[in-house]
Design an enzyme around this catalytic site. Structure first.
Site, PDB file in Angstrom:
ATOM      1  N   CYS A 329       0.916  -1.291   0.061  1.00  0.00           N
ATOM      2  CA  CYS A 329      -0.101  -0.043   0.125  1.00  0.00           C
ATOM      3  C   CYS A 329       0.741   1.223   0.197  1.00  0.00           C
ATOM      4  O   CYS A 329       1.608   1.636  -1.274  1.00  0.00           O
ATOM      5  CB  CYS A 329      -0.815  -0.090   1.142  1.00  0.00           C
ATOM      6  SG  CYS A 329      -2.327   1.247   0.988  1.00  0.00           S
ATOM      7  N   HIS A 427      -3.654  -5.481   1.436  1.00  0.00           N
ATOM      8  CA  HIS A 427      -3.501  -5.699   2.821  1.00  0.00           C
ATOM      9  C   HIS A 427      -3.888  -7.139   3.223  1.00  0.00           C
ATOM     10  O   HIS A 427      -4.789  -7.800   2.398  1.00  0.00           O
ATOM     11  CB  HIS A 427      -4.168  -4.732   3.758  1.00  0.00           C
ATOM     12  CG  HIS A 427      -3.843  -3.125   3.575  1.00  0.00           C
ATOM     13  ND1 HIS A 427      -2.552  -3.058   4.230  1.00  0.00           N
ATOM     14  CD2 HIS A 427      -4.207  -2.331   3.085  1.00  0.00           C
ATOM     15  CE1 HIS A 427      -2.384  -1.869   4.166  1.00  0.00           C
ATOM     16  NE2 HIS A 427      -3.099  -0.987   3.575  1.00  0.00           N
TER      17      HIS A 427
END
Length: 484
Positions: A329, A427
């Site tokens: 991310c 994630h």
């Protein structure tokens, strides 16, 4: 319909864990129960089925209730993006960023969202199990409170007060907290739970007797100190290490000021063949097999900190020596050429040079991408599932070698031409046994043992419910929950 609230004398007193335990315990009794946290401040969040964002603790509590996470379970989520400000998320959607003064004025609006969510949940479930935030006795935060007694007063619900005896001063915490509450708030506290006790309970009994006599309120029980729970830590990074095998993979996670979703690394912390180390300010990055750049709520600021600490040079040296590197991310965004923030979403508008290790650039946009996804990790055609929470749009030639082929037809992330660097927006990358094993093999670990992280979490939720049954006054709990 009944609402019961758990408040704590301090942060990390055990509120999240106790609510999780009570949810599963009630479910075992055949009682429909739903978790609820009016306001949460955390950088660890989960994505709901409808593409909203809530605190990860509420997602775990939903699992304890065997429910899908829903934005009504955590209607107000604050994600700090500076020392004085935070992104404000209402019903799963980011509405704005505010400093503390502006948010204080906004609380009345936030309270309406809280009460609307609670009303919907209480109409749908027999018991709403509520978690407070921090302490209800913070004098400077009591005006306009929506997270603790302000909420309890608004919905007229009883409260259990929990304190952590392992910190020391448990009786001062409990009595002091009670003394700082108003008379009506004191009356809401129906009993105490003492958490994380080690030793002979007989030695504690005189103190418990004194507490009950001093306050006129019962001690519902004393929960033992448990060292090997595998549930995500919501606030701090859990650095506990278990026993490891002789041959392990050394994994380093540099901890930057605005690290987010550090729960990504819980499966690695639990893996018997992984030596996971979090490296903080003032610490050099040691030799390792794998470095992982985590998510960040302030990518440009954390990039500056990474360089200031000399970690950019350490990462370059790590790659020269053949080590592997993953960016997740915000970490993905740092690995590129530039990060542009034309709207000033993370501070002053502008651009920052990335580490330049992958040929792409990222533009931060106001619209956040929130979705649960599944697909295939291209390293070994291994199944992978996870979730996206990001505001950036990344483009560039490096994306022509994607890390993940998603089931919806999109591609995610990138793998460097030499195979040393992997970048992804996903994630939860290590939670699946296939994807975790594939990534560990890619990083150099042979004969990887598969672990079922979901099964470990489910087992621990059951253990928590066992502790409620064994150590707490279940008759009084049933009464407080309106259960016959």
């Amino acid at each position: 319909m009944t609402t019961l609230m758990v408040q704590g004398t301090t942060s990390d007193a055990g509120k999240s864990t106790l609510v999780t335990a009570l949810c599963r315990w009630l479910l075992r009794q055949g009682v429909g129960v739903v978790p609820f946290k009016p306001q949460n401040m955390a950088l660890n969040s989960a994505v709901t089925a409808d593409g909203g964002e809530i605190g990860r603790a509420q997602a775990v509590q939903a699992q304890a209730c065997r429910l899908a996470p829903h934005t009504d379970m955590n209607p107000v989520l604050l994600k700090p993006n500076s020392d004085t400000g935070a992104q404000v998320i209402i019903h799963g959607r980011a509405v704005t960023s505010m400093n503390a003064v502006a948010y204080h004025d906004y609380k009345a609006t936030a309270m309406q969202a809280v009460l609307a969510s609670h009303q919907r949940l209480s109409a749908a479930y027999p018991v709403v199990m509520v978690e407070g935030a921090g302490s209800p006795a913070e004098i400077n935060l009591r005006a306009g409170d929506i997270a603790n007694m302000g909420f309890a007063e608004a919905v007229d619900c009883p409260v259990i007060l929990v304190a952590d005896i392992n910190r020391g001063g448990v009786f001062a915490h409990l009595v002091g907290t009670l003394e700082l509450l108003s008379p009506s708030e004191q009356a809401r506290v129906k009993g105490f739970v003492i958490n994380r006790f080690r030793g002979d309970i007989a030695l504690l009994q005189p103190g418990l007797d004194w507490l009950e006599q001093r306050t006129g309120k019962p001690v519902l029980g004393v929960l033992p100190y448990v060292t090997d729970l595998h549930l995500e830590a919501e606030d701090g990074i859990d650095v506990r290490q278990g026993a490891k095998l002789a041959r392990v993979l050394k994994v380093i996670v540099p901890v930057l000021p605005r690290i987010s979703n550090h729960t990504d690394f819980d499966p690695l912390r639990l893996h018997p063949q992984v030596d996971l180390q979090f490296i903080g300010p003032g610490q050099p990055i040691p030799a390792a097999d794998l470095i992982i750049l985590p998510g960040s709520k302030s990518v440009r600021g954390d990039l500056a900190q990474l360089r200031e600490r000399g970690w950019d040079k350490a990462i370059e040296r790590h790659l020269r020596y053949g080590g592997k590197l993953i960016g997740i991310c915000g970490g993905l965004q740092m690995l590129g050429r530039q990060v542009h923030d034309p709207l000033g979403l993370e501070g002053a508008a502008g651009s920052s040079q990335g580490l330049g290790l992958l040929d792409y650039a990222t533009v931060l946009e106001a619209e956040k991408q929130l979705r649960n996804v599944a697909g295939t990790l291209n390293l070994e055609a291994a199944a992978v599932a996870g979730y996206e929470i990001h505001a950036g749009v990344t483009s560039g030639p490096a994306l022509e070698r994607p890390a993940v082929q998603l089931a919806d037809g999109r591609c995610d992330g990138a793998v460097s031409a030499d195979g040393q660097i992997l970048a992804t927006y996903l994630h939860g990358l290590f939670e699946g046994s296939q994807s975790c094993a594939a990534l560990l093999r890619w990083a150099g670990l042979e004969d990887v043992q598969a672990i079922d992280y979901e099964a470990l979490r489910e087992r621990d939720i059951e253990r928590l419910a066992d502790l409620v049954e064994k150590h707490l006054d279940t008759a009084l709990l049933r009464q407080l929950c309106g259960v016959a």
